[in-house]
Design an enzyme around this catalytic site. Structure first.
Site, PDB file in Angstrom:
ATOM      1  N   HIS A  35       0.862  -1.182   0.000  1.00  0.00           N
ATOM      2  CA  HIS A  35       0.000   0.000   0.000  1.00  0.00           C
ATOM      3  C   HIS A  35       0.901   1.236   0.000  1.00  0.00           C
ATOM      4  CE1 HIS A  35      -3.832  -2.067   1.774  1.00  0.00           C
ATOM      5  NE2 HIS A  35      -3.294  -2.742   0.765  1.00  0.00           N
ATOM      6  N   GLU A  54       1.117   3.883   1.903  1.00  0.00           N
ATOM      7  CA  GLU A  54       1.686   4.248   3.201  1.00  0.00           C
ATOM      8  C   GLU A  54       2.774   3.257   3.613  1.00  0.00           C
ATOM      9  OE1 GLU A  54      -1.463   3.833   2.396  1.00  0.00           O
ATOM     10  OE2 GLU A  54      -2.771   5.334   3.343  1.00  0.00           O
ATOM     11  N   CYS A 102      -2.321  -0.122   7.032  1.00  0.00           N
ATOM     12  CA  CYS A 102      -1.431   1.037   7.039  1.00  0.00           C
ATOM     13  C   CYS A 102      -1.438   1.728   8.396  1.00  0.00           C
ATOM     14  CB  CYS A 102      -1.822   1.990   5.918  1.00  0.00           C
ATOM     15  SG  CYS A 102      -1.608   1.238   4.289  1.00  0.00           S
TER      16      CYS A 102
HETATM   17 ZN    ZN Z   1      -3.530   0.472   3.367  1.00  0.00          ZN
END
Ligand code: ZN
Length: 161
Positions: free
Chosen positions: A53, A55, A86
């Site tokens: 992801h 982040e 995240c």
């Molecule tokens: Zn995420």
């Protein structure tokens, strides 16, 4: 202190997904002392890494560049409100403050018509509930095995510190 330059960088990273196969439009940057120390965007399909992801990528990049696993004192800017994965990564490294652009609800609306075959979907509400629940209250079945063998390894490692 908020600096729009960094949010625009996170948005620019998310926009790179528009012409980068296997990526999704979620970008993030980690900022320390007024400078970007890490950045990234979602490569989950391209890298066969479902934890890629925006982040998480920005946190991994910052930790490698700074040679640390402690990002306390750092702020994170992201193009979209973080999911529970995240949020966990941010908690683990000690991110000081979060700035986000789109909310998860706004992201959900934008993605509403996209089929699961065209992206790697996450049910963010289910993820949040699952991640926040005690082990035996989660949907994922779990059984404890061989703890008597696992614990001595833990103790030996701890004893050597
Ligand atoms: Zn995420």
């Amino acid at each position: 202190m908020y600096d729009e330059t960094f949010m625009r960088r996170a948005l620019a990273l998310s926009a790179r997904a528009l012409d980068t196969p296997g990526t999704e439009p979620f970008g993030a940057v980690v900022v320390k002392d007024g400078a970007v120390v890490g950045e990234g965007f979602n490569h989950s399909v391209a890298h066969f890494d479902p934890t890629s992801h925006g982040e998480v990528e920005a946190i991994r990049d910052a930790c490698r560049r700074l040679k640390t696993v402690d990002l306390s004192g750092c702020d994170l800017y992201t193009s979209c409100e973080p999911c529970a994965l995240c949020a966990a990564a941010m908690h683990i490294v000690g991110i000081r403050k979060l700035y986000y652009a789109a909310s998860l609800a706004q992201s959900g609306e934008a993605f509403a018509h996209v089929s699961a075959a065209d992206r790697h979907p996450i049910d963010v509400e289910t993820l949040r509930a699952e991640a926040g629940a005690p082990l035996h209250e989660r949907a994922l079945p779990a059984e404890q095995k061989l703890d008597a063998e696992a614990i001595p390894i833990l103790r030996a490692w701890a004893a050597s510190r």
